[in-house]
Write an enzyme that holds these catalytic residues in place. Sequence first.
Site, short mmCIF file in Angstrom:
data_model
loop_
_atom_site.label_atom_id
_atom_site.label_comp_id
_atom_site.label_asym_id
_atom_site.label_seq_id
_atom_site.Cartn_x
_atom_site.Cartn_y
_atom_site.Cartn_z
NE ARG A 1 -5.70 -1.89 6.93
CZ ARG A 1 -4.51 -1.32 7.04
NH1 ARG A 1 -3.43 -1.97 6.75
NH2 ARG A 1 -4.42 -0.07 7.40
CE1 TYR B 1 -2.12 7.70 9.38
CE2 TYR B 1 -4.51 7.59 9.37
CZ TYR B 1 -3.29 7.00 9.61
OH TYR B 1 -3.23 5.73 10.09
NE ARG C 1 1.24 -4.80 4.80
CZ ARG C 1 1.53 -4.03 5.82
NH1 ARG C 1 2.77 -3.62 6.02
NH2 ARG C 1 0.59 -3.65 6.66
CG ASP D 1 -5.05 3.47 2.70
OD1 ASP D 1 -4.80 2.47 3.38
OD2 ASP D 1 -4.86 4.63 3.10
NE ARG E 1 2.07 -2.89 -2.08
CZ ARG E 1 3.07 -2.08 -2.34
NH1 ARG E 1 3.50 -1.92 -3.57
NH2 ARG E 1 3.67 -1.42 -1.36
O1 1CP Z 1 -8.77 -6.01 3.13
C1 1CP Z 1 -8.50 -4.87 3.53
O2 1CP Z 1 -9.05 -4.41 4.54
C2 1CP Z 1 -7.44 -4.09 2.83
C3 1CP Z 1 -7.88 -2.75 2.33
C4 1CP Z 1 -7.43 -1.61 3.21
C5 1CP Z 1 -8.18 -0.98 4.22
C6 1CP Z 1 -9.56 -1.35 4.73
C7 1CP Z 1 -6.18 -0.93 3.12
C8 1CP Z 1 -5.08 -1.24 2.20
N1 1CP Z 1 -6.21 0.12 4.01
C9 1CP Z 1 -7.40 0.10 4.70
C10 1CP Z 1 -7.88 1.05 5.71
C11 1CP Z 1 -6.92 1.86 6.46
N2 1CP Z 1 -5.78 2.48 6.02
C12 1CP Z 1 -7.10 2.23 7.82
C13 1CP Z 1 -8.30 1.84 8.65
C14 1CP Z 1 -8.14 0.43 9.14
C15 1CP Z 1 -7.16 0.25 10.26
O3 1CP Z 1 -7.31 0.90 11.31
O4 1CP Z 1 -6.24 -0.57 10.09
C16 1CP Z 1 -6.03 3.03 8.21
C17 1CP Z 1 -5.78 3.65 9.57
C18 1CP Z 1 -5.19 3.19 7.07
C19 1CP Z 1 -3.95 3.98 6.97
C20 1CP Z 1 -2.83 3.11 6.51
N3 1CP Z 1 -2.61 2.79 5.19
C21 1CP Z 1 -1.88 2.45 7.30
C22 1CP Z 1 -1.80 2.50 8.85
C23 1CP Z 1 -0.76 3.45 9.31
C24 1CP Z 1 -0.85 3.77 10.79
O5 1CP Z 1 -1.22 4.92 11.12
O6 1CP Z 1 -0.59 2.88 11.62
C25 1CP Z 1 -1.06 1.72 6.43
C26 1CP Z 1 0.13 0.87 6.78
C27 1CP Z 1 -1.54 1.96 5.10
C28 1CP Z 1 -1.05 1.35 3.82
C29 1CP Z 1 -1.88 0.21 3.37
N4 1CP Z 1 -3.23 0.30 3.07
C30 1CP Z 1 -3.70 -0.93 2.65
C31 1CP Z 1 -2.60 -1.85 2.67
C32 1CP Z 1 -2.66 -3.29 2.24
C33 1CP Z 1 -1.48 -1.13 3.12
C34 1CP Z 1 -0.07 -1.68 3.29
C35 1CP Z 1 0.81 -1.15 2.22
C36 1CP Z 1 1.26 -2.11 1.17
O7 1CP Z 1 0.74 -3.17 0.83
O8 1CP Z 1 2.30 -1.72 0.62
#
Ligand code: 1CP
Length: 341
Positions: free
Chosen positions: A27, A150, A31, A76, A40
Amino acid sequence: MTSPADSPFLLACRNRPADRVPVWFMRQAGRSLPEYRALREKHGMFDIICTPELAAEVTMQPVRRLGVDAAIFFSDIVVPLKAIGVDVELKAGVGPVINPPFRTAADLDRLRPLEPGDVPYVAETVRILLGELHVPLIGFAGAPFTLASYLVEGGPSRTYARTKALMYGEPDTWTELLSALADITSAFLRVQVEAGASAVQLFDSWAGALGPDDYQRYVLPASAEVFDGLADLGVPSIHFGVNTGELLPLMADAGADVVGVDWRVPIDVARERLGAGVAVQGNLDPAVCLSPWTAVEAKVRDILDRNARRPGHIFNLGHGVLPETDPQVLRRIVDLVHALG
Ligand code: 1CP
């Protein structure tokens, strides 16, 4: 510039000695970076992911600012599901929401195989990145169990109760669901690698909800299918989950070259559990990054000391960067790891 095959990151993936310990952060885009938040404000999450110029820009942001040894493709884990028509929304402050959730065998009809034409923006984003990056690009996808969680819960969960109810109550439906997800995941990773990604990471973030027997029986076969499906591509693979201390050897058995470790298992203990042939990635607690620098420095030094200069260590956090993290701290961690390792 180092050619990617000799880069510290790819050498470490292969468990070979490198002239420094490579470091990147799960990540790392997102953010915690003001430049990401600015983008964003103007664009939705899926707009960024589906617009190659924007997705490439967001992928590059942490590489420029932090000096990390690898980039991770901005996307994602739910993107391939959306691409085949599953109704998924990324709710601010929540995460992926699926409406209605998957609960019965009939829901299997809502999945179909992923074709490269379903995600044309992926290959185009990778193509742009290859022209700009001087570090390897990691492609990634969600593992079958984490994606299934999910789909079945309909969103994030703490107990995975409905997921487990399906797994234990309707094992045939469960097996079909995981097998369909393995195909989708494998196809999504293949598109990224064929376009030029140099490594892949499979995120089974929530697999630690299971004990080893259930993991082996209900999850490992589908994850192994994903790694088997990529074997001919010849790129190294990383397998990561949270709370997986008891699952580490099984996660290596699934077929990965590198196993990601969270902060609950010291890295030397993880290496003992995994054996000398497996590389490791980790494992600073992301919450430590919000502490005073002296505490951060002590933790970073401890991780490097515990690895004791063995090849095959990729420095990373034990889970994703917390949004409130100061990027300056991440930059200092990169510099410290490079200086010490
Ligand atoms: O640099 C990076 O790694 C960003 C790219 C990235 C990655 C690798 C995003 C963007 N998502 C992910 C993978 C991801 N998404 C995982 C596996 C990694 C981990 O365990 O953290 C998971 C479980 C998700 C699902 C997801 N998408 C969540 C987690 C929810 C939960 O169950 O707790 C969230 C908050 C998202 C939205 C998301 N995806 C990515 C970003 C930057 C965001 C935040 C939303 C935004 O900017 O509005």
